[in-house]
Design an enzyme around this catalytic site. Structure first.
Site, PDB file in Angstrom:
ATOM      1  N   ARG A  50     -21.314 -30.994  12.519  1.00  9.12           N
ATOM      2  CA  ARG A  50     -21.386 -29.651  13.471  1.00  9.12           C
ATOM      3  C   ARG A  50     -22.392 -30.005  14.612  1.00  9.12           C
ATOM      4  O   ARG A  50     -23.259 -30.507  14.607  1.00  9.12           O
ATOM      5  CB  ARG A  50     -21.604 -28.668  12.590  1.00  9.12           C
ATOM      6  N   ASP A  52     -24.238 -27.279  17.919  1.00  9.33           N
ATOM      7  CA  ASP A  52     -24.613 -25.990  17.929  1.00  9.33           C
ATOM      8  C   ASP A  52     -23.998 -25.709  19.328  1.00  9.33           C
ATOM      9  O   ASP A  52     -23.707 -26.374  20.398  1.00  9.33           O
ATOM     10  CB  ASP A  52     -26.000 -25.601  17.993  1.00  9.33           C
ATOM     11  N   ARG A 199     -33.385 -31.762  17.581  1.00  7.11           N
ATOM     12  CA  ARG A 199     -33.997 -30.655  18.460  1.00  7.11           C
ATOM     13  C   ARG A 199     -35.574 -30.492  17.955  1.00  7.11           C
ATOM     14  O   ARG A 199     -36.462 -30.229  18.821  1.00  7.11           O
ATOM     15  CB  ARG A 199     -33.413 -29.425  18.539  1.00  7.11           C
TER      16      ARG A 199
END
Length: 270
Positions: A50, A52, A199
């Site tokens: 996935r 974001d 991140r």
């Protein structure tokens, strides 16, 4: 049924992430709509991981199943004629039925691009870099080394996706020049990534590069396993899913993206 593997790229700026969400525009949703227009029936697409909202990709791998009657469809060309401008199919191939884009993946690579100039900023790069300003690159290099190897990355995981273990292995972490002299790209290859882990790692490296933390901070955070003690998460727009590696025995899998990348099938991606 025949299984098809796609390698796709997308600009994540105007997507609410990869995964299907009611009433929201997602990459998975756009792909499934395009495939359904070709097959005439609803088709579920499975991604290697996935991403974001705002995160990009040039090595996302997906798979889906179609009826045997669709084997003659030129899937890359057909899908690209139907998909919006911010997502494209880079490659399409038939694979064996046991191939799974997520569970068969061995390694994954992500890149993160930083803008190192404070005095000006190229506006057309705003969706693809983090304008963090000048950094002490020697300190960044020292910090990156602490991430290498197998560690418990609990301090670099944001909440939201339950996982059985927060232990992951980082095989490689390096930096190289970006599209201009004012940009720098960080590239990390690992066995899997927790939710927003890349991140969070980048956010920590930038704090070190700004002189607000010491390189040893990375080692200490890994030992503490406390997310609340770590620096803030880096913005989404600098991140890009660069590629996935499946190996020679991965049922038709191949290297994708700029370098090898690895995910041992664990969800809850960056």
């Amino acid at each position: 049924m025949q299984r098809i593997k796609l390698i796709i790229a997308y600009d994540g700026t105007n997507f609410c992430g990869w995964q299907l969400q009611p009433e929201l525009r997602t990459v998975q949703g756009e792909l499934e709509k395009a495939i359904t227009r070709i097959t005439g029936t609803s088709v579920r697409v499975h991604g290697s991981g996935r991403t974001d909202s705002g995160v990009h990709a040039y090595g996302q791998v997906v798979h889906f199943d179609v009826d045997d009657t669709r084997v003659t469809v030129p899937w890359q060309r057909a899908l690209n004629s139907l998909l919006p401008d911010d997502v494209t199919v880079l490659d399409a191939e038939f694979v064996t039925p046991d191939f799974h884009s997520r569970f068969n993946a061995l390694r994954k690579t992500y890149t993160y691009t930083l803008w190192l100039e404070n005095n000006f900023f190229l506006p057309w790069r705003r969706h693809y870099v983090w304008k963090c300003g000048p950094l002490d690159l020697k300190a960044v290099d020292r910090s990156m080394q602490f991430f290498l190897g197998e560690h418990d990355f609990a301090a670099f995981q944001n909440t939201g996706t339950p996982v059985s273990s927060t232990v992951r292995t980082i095989f490689d972490f390096k930096r190289y020049p970006g599209q201009s002299e004012h940009e720098m790209v960080l590239e990390v290859c690992g066995s899997g990534f927790l939710k927003q882990m890349v991140r969070n790692m980048v956010g920590c490296l930038v704090e070190v590069g700004r002189g607000k933390a010491e390189p040893e901070t990375v080692r200490l955070l890994l030992q503490m396993k406390d997310r609340t003690a770590a620096p803030a998460t880096a913005p989404a727009q600098g991140l890009c899913m660069a590629g996935v590696y499946y190996g020679e025995t991965g049922s038709g899998g191949t290297d994708t993206g700029r370098n090898q990348a690895h995910n041992s099938g664990i969800n809850g991606e960056v």
